[in-house]
Design a protein around this motif. Structure first.
Motif, PDB file in Angstrom:
ATOM      1  N   GLU A 170       0.830  -1.208   0.000  1.00 37.19           N
ATOM      2  CA  GLU A 170       0.000   0.000   0.000  1.00 37.19           C
ATOM      3  C   GLU A 170       0.864   1.257   0.000  1.00 37.19           C
ATOM      4  OE1 GLU A 170      -3.066   0.101   2.973  1.00 37.19           O
ATOM      5  OE2 GLU A 170      -4.455  -0.818   1.556  1.00 37.19           O
ATOM      6  N   LEU A 171       2.085   1.164   0.558  1.00 42.61           N
ATOM      7  CA  LEU A 171       2.970   2.333   0.545  1.00 42.61           C
ATOM      8  C   LEU A 171       3.392   2.662  -0.879  1.00 42.61           C
ATOM      9  CD1 LEU A 171       5.376   2.066   3.593  1.00 42.61           C
ATOM     10  CD2 LEU A 171       3.576   3.715   3.167  1.00 42.61           C
ATOM     11  N   ASP A 173       1.637   1.911  -3.551  1.00 42.72           N
ATOM     12  CA  ASP A 173       0.433   2.449  -4.185  1.00 42.72           C
ATOM     13  C   ASP A 173       0.227   3.899  -3.769  1.00 42.72           C
ATOM     14  OD1 ASP A 173      -0.071   0.078  -5.399  1.00 42.72           O
ATOM     15  OD2 ASP A 173      -1.537  -0.623  -3.930  1.00 42.72           O
ATOM     16  N   ALA A 174       0.414   4.167  -2.468  1.00 41.94           N
ATOM     17  CA  ALA A 174       0.207   5.526  -1.966  1.00 41.94           C
ATOM     18  C   ALA A 174       1.156   6.497  -2.660  1.00 41.94           C
ATOM     19  CB  ALA A 174       0.418   5.569  -0.461  1.00 41.94           C
ATOM     20  N   ALA A 175       2.414   6.089  -2.834  1.00 42.67           N
ATOM     21  CA  ALA A 175       3.383   6.974  -3.486  1.00 42.67           C
ATOM     22  C   ALA A 175       2.972   7.241  -4.930  1.00 42.67           C
ATOM     23  CB  ALA A 175       4.773   6.359  -3.430  1.00 42.67           C
ATOM     24  N   ARG A 176       2.435   6.228  -5.585  1.00 40.00           N
ATOM     25  CA  ARG A 176       1.986   6.441  -6.966  1.00 40.00           C
ATOM     26  C   ARG A 176       0.812   7.404  -6.994  1.00 40.00           C
ATOM     27  NH1 ARG A 176       0.811   1.046  -9.905  1.00 40.00           N
ATOM     28  NH2 ARG A 176       0.967   2.272 -11.800  1.00 40.00           N
ATOM     29  N   MET A 177      -0.134   7.210  -6.055  1.00 42.00           N
ATOM     30  CA  MET A 177      -1.287   8.125  -5.994  1.00 42.00           C
ATOM     31  C   MET A 177      -0.820   9.542  -5.677  1.00 42.00           C
ATOM     32  SD  MET A 177      -3.923   6.325  -6.684  1.00 42.00           S
ATOM     33  CE  MET A 177      -5.141   7.600  -6.475  1.00 42.00           C
ATOM     34  N   ASP A 178       0.232   9.645  -4.886  1.00 38.26           N
ATOM     35  CA  ASP A 178       0.733  10.960  -4.499  1.00 38.26           C
ATOM     36  C   ASP A 178       1.575  11.607  -5.591  1.00 38.26           C
ATOM     37  OD1 ASP A 178      -0.549  10.977  -2.122  1.00 38.26           O
ATOM     38  OD2 ASP A 178       1.129  10.274  -0.928  1.00 38.26           O
ATOM     39  N   ARG A 180       4.237  10.111  -7.462  1.00 36.55           N
ATOM     40  CA  ARG A 180       5.619   9.684  -7.705  1.00 36.55           C
ATOM     41  C   ARG A 180       5.656   8.637  -8.819  1.00 36.55           C
ATOM     42  NH1 ARG A 180       9.378  12.928  -5.008  1.00 36.55           N
ATOM     43  NH2 ARG A 180       8.458  13.494  -3.021  1.00 36.55           N
ATOM     44  N   SER A 182       7.653   5.381 -10.555  1.00 39.24           N
ATOM     45  CA  SER A 182       8.208   4.198  -9.923  1.00 39.24           C
ATOM     46  C   SER A 182       9.647   4.462  -9.465  1.00 39.24           C
ATOM     47  CB  SER A 182       8.174   3.046 -10.918  1.00 39.24           C
ATOM     48  OG  SER A 182       8.506   1.862 -10.285  1.00 39.24           O
TER      49      SER A 182
ATOM     50  N   LEU B  55      -4.604   1.985 -10.053  1.00 44.03           N
ATOM     51  CA  LEU B  55      -3.625   1.050  -9.505  1.00 44.03           C
ATOM     52  C   LEU B  55      -3.797  -0.335 -10.125  1.00 44.03           C
ATOM     53  CD1 LEU B  55      -3.884   2.164  -5.785  1.00 44.03           C
ATOM     54  CD2 LEU B  55      -1.989   2.598  -7.361  1.00 44.03           C
ATOM     55  N   PHE B  84      -5.930   5.112   2.248  1.00 45.22           N
ATOM     56  CA  PHE B  84      -5.882   3.655   2.295  1.00 45.22           C
ATOM     57  C   PHE B  84      -6.370   3.122   3.636  1.00 45.22           C
ATOM     58  CE2 PHE B  84      -3.000   4.868  -0.989  1.00 45.22           C
ATOM     59  CZ  PHE B  84      -3.085   3.864  -1.935  1.00 45.22           C
ATOM     60  N   TYR B  90       4.136   7.147   5.303  1.00 42.02           N
ATOM     61  CA  TYR B  90       5.547   6.822   5.095  1.00 42.02           C
ATOM     62  C   TYR B  90       6.242   6.817   6.456  1.00 42.02           C
ATOM     63  CZ  TYR B  90       3.844   8.171   0.556  1.00 42.02           C
ATOM     64  OH  TYR B  90       3.080   8.267  -0.569  1.00 42.02           O
ATOM     65  N   ARG B 153      -3.658  18.128  -1.502  1.00 39.99           N
ATOM     66  CA  ARG B 153      -3.490  18.217  -2.959  1.00 39.99           C
ATOM     67  C   ARG B 153      -4.609  18.957  -3.641  1.00 39.99           C
ATOM     68  NH1 ARG B 153      -3.032  12.364  -5.106  1.00 39.99           N
ATOM     69  NH2 ARG B 153      -3.705  13.521  -6.924  1.00 39.99           N
TER      70      ARG B 153
END
Lengths: 277, 369
Positions: A170-171, A173-178, A180, A182, B55, B84, B90, B153
């Motif tokens: 999920e981290l 996924d979260a980075a992608r949603m945010d 970033r 790959s 995703l 989520f 993080y 955001r």
């Protein structure tokens, strides 16, 4: 009388016994290292002395080691080899492990098995082809020749992938949603979280590269460019020059101790955490 | 906010090997709507949300945000923020840097990031915690940080994947109200996944009820509760669930009536029609205890549950279980025989085969909706 001990902790005598055994074992481990430094600090005529304390202290062995060979140059070269080899292996292992753990692509499992399978191929089987290749590339007698064939480490890929498998998806996924990519996720999210594992692996790889004798001996043949080869010059058919040998070996150990002291906290962390997963 | 936040799902389908997780779902989520994807675990609601987020690519169908087809756009290019279930904070970053993370990814100037993070922290009451790491926060605080990271955001729409399921009951009620309030204030589109009917009923402007990957019913909470489209919808919402009994619709003296061995309930429709077996649904709170001798459902009380302000009487009618819910005390005892009745407008009829809702259309036999 009551104590704060957990039930069944046993008697005081048993605990003392346990500590005694551990103490003896650590003495056994530390003794050769102590003897190395003790010998290096004896006066030349006392080198074969069996007294536990090196007295009178003398730095003559160190002076001789420095006089007969370029100790600092060798330490520097070995440092370069160890650092570049460890960093290179870490980088390649990190990228490969990230791909294997975070991406879905065809033949992923097969490729991974092949990759890790190279670990099973013994050094003796690859050393001659590697040697011939280096010779064709004109890299014999160079430090690059020592480093390049070590860069791809199956062990590193294996260890880092295991760590990444336990990394919450999920981290990622979260980075992608945010926002970033790959690549940027790797550096901003994955690497900081993997720091203990990277430190542990890094120190392991650096120490291995630092202590490597056989491969540098093949590639560097006549020159004594790294410290493990430099030690050879004090071993002769007419007898060994124990004082300078021990002095140089003692110097060769120091960077490893320092590295361990600096990164120790990370290493302990990494081992504790991998145990909890 | 503009019409850009309208999300359209056109025949979205996702298969994993032989398993169809999401099956041909069409949804038009209006700008500013709070749509709850509701269903039991494994119904495909999270898969659907992950497809909206980008995703997970759909096997078939397309996805539109505003007028743009975003089916093949990577998540970082869709203007969507996601919260989520595990919060996905993080671990190595402070609260402030967690909230600012999406802005740094967009390379905003530092001063602007700091100002926005401070503003969001202020609204979520996180200002005092900005320097802490996630592991130093309680569950509720982590949840607010996750919300903050989405809020900062100013996205086209918010996607939330069971964001309250890791909170304890009391905190959940409070956070539920906060999220609903946030939705009112921002007027933003929200797509919210949950298996909790209370969350769905209290927060949604519309509920999309999913079962086995299919869209079972779409409507406002009141519509879904008051006029369930199927036996599944009827029994999924409500606590205790709607009572569903086998009966037959008969014409008696020119009016329709639902009958079975222990059931005799008039449907309040003056008409004649051939006999038809149905499944008869009635909510526990709509059942009342009738005076002896009146028509209704004959049942025996098997137990009484005390809910504090209300009581639930568990009864048995023939082989079927029937629950009755009402203000405490209900005045019944275990072992007592009762006749239960309900007003005709509170009776629901479903087709025996398909389970779909039946409605009366004058001039025709009851047909599936």
């Amino acid at each position: 009388m009551t104590t704060d001990e957990a039930v069944g902790e046993g008697s005081r005598a048993r605990r003392l016994g346990g500590h005694l055994v551990l103490g003896v074992l650590s003495l056994l481990c530390a003794f050769p290292v102590y003897w190395l430094y003790a010998t290096s600090l004896r006066a030349p005529e006392d080198v074969y002395s069996l007294s536990v304390l090196p007295w009178p202290l003398s730095t003559a062995s160190y002076a001789e080691a420095f006089a007969t060979s370029d100790v600092l140059g060798m330490l520097l070269n070995t440092g370069v080899v160890a650092v570049l080899s460890a960093l290179g292996q870490l980088l390649i292992a990190l990228l490969a492990a990230y791909a294997f753990a975070a991406w879905r692509f065809p033949f992923r499992r097969l490729l991974y098995l092949l990759f890790v399978g190279t670990w099973l191929v013994p050094f003796q089987a690859t050393m001659l082809p590697n040697y011939v290749l280096l010779s064709r590339l004109g890299l014999l007698e160079t430090l690059a020749g020592v480093i390049i064939p070590t860069l791809c480490s199956a062990l590193g890929v294996l260890l880092l992938r295991e760590h990444l498998n336990g990394f919450p998806k999920e981290l990622l996924d979260a980075a992608r949603m945010d926002g970033r990519s790959s690549w940027s996720t790797l550096w901003t999210v994955v690497v900081p979280a993997l720091r203990p594992a990277l430190a542990a692996l890094g120190i392991l790889l650096a120490i291995t590269a630092w202590n490597e004798y056989f491969w540098p001996a093949m590639v560097l043949q006549r020159s004594n460019a790294v410290v493990q080869l430099g030690l050879r010059s004090f071993l002769g058919t007419e007898g060994n020059d124990w004082g300078p040998l021990m002095a140089m070996a003692g110097l060769a150990c120091l960077p490893v101790f320092v590295l361990y002291l600096v990164l120790q906290r990370h290493i302990v962390n990494a081992f504790v955490r991998s145990g909890l997963k | 906010m503009t019409l850009v936040s309208r999300i359209q799902l056109r025949g979205l389908t996702r298969r994993f090997g032989a398993v169809t997780a999401v099956d041909d779902v069409w949804l038009d989520i209006a700008d500013g709507e709070f749509l709850v994807l509701l269903g039991p675990s494994g119904c495909g609601k999270s898969t659907l949300l992950r497809m909206i987020a980008g995703l997970l690519p759909p096997t078939e169908g397309t996805l539109h945000l505003g007028d743009t087809d975003i089916t093949h756009q990577p998540p970082q290019r869709r203007d969507l923020a996601m919260v989520f279930q595990s919060y996905a904070l993080y671990p190595h970053l402070s609260v402030a840097r967690n909230i600012g993370f999406p802005l740094r990814a967009r390379k905003l100037p530092r001063a602007q990031i700091r100002a926005k993070v401070a503003a969001v922290a202020e609204t979520l009451d996180l200002t005092a915690l900005l320097d802490r790491k996630p592991r130093e926060l309680s569950g509720g605080q982590r949840q607010r940080v996750a919300l903050g990271r989405a809020l900062v955001r100013d996205p086209g729409a918010f996607l939330m994947d069971e964001p309250l399921s890791n909170l304890d009951a009391k905190l959940r009620a409070g956070t539920r109200a906060e999220i609903a309030e946030l939705h009112r204030r921002l007027g933003a589109t929200m797509v919210y996944v949950t298996h909790d009917q209370v969350e769905a009923m209290t927060m949604a402007t519309r509920i999309a009820l999913l079962d086995q990957g299919r869209l079972e019913q779409l409507g406002t909470p009141a519509e879904v509760y008051d006029r369930p489209a199927s036996v599944f919808a009827a029994t999924f919402l409500g606590s205790p669930a709607m009572n569903v009994l086998d009966a037959t619709v008969l014409t008696v003296d020119g009016t329709l009536s639902a009958r079975a061995e222990d059931i005799d309930l008039p449907l309040g429709i003056d008409a004649t029609m051939p006999d038809r077996p149905v499944r008869l649904g009635v909510r526990p709170e709509h059942l009342t205890i009738a005076p002896p001798g009146e028509p209704g459902i004959r049942a025996v009380v098997t137990g009484v549950e005390n809910l504090g302000s209300e009581e639930v009487a568990q009864c048995r009618s023939g082989t079927a279980r029937v629950a009755v819910r009402g203000t405490r005390p209900l005045g019944v005892r275990t072992g007592e025989a009762l006749t239960l009745t309900a007003r005709p407008e509170h009776l629901h009829l479903f087709d025996v085969g398909s389970g779909r809702r039946l409605t009366w259309q004058p001039g025709a036999v009851p047909a599936a909706v």
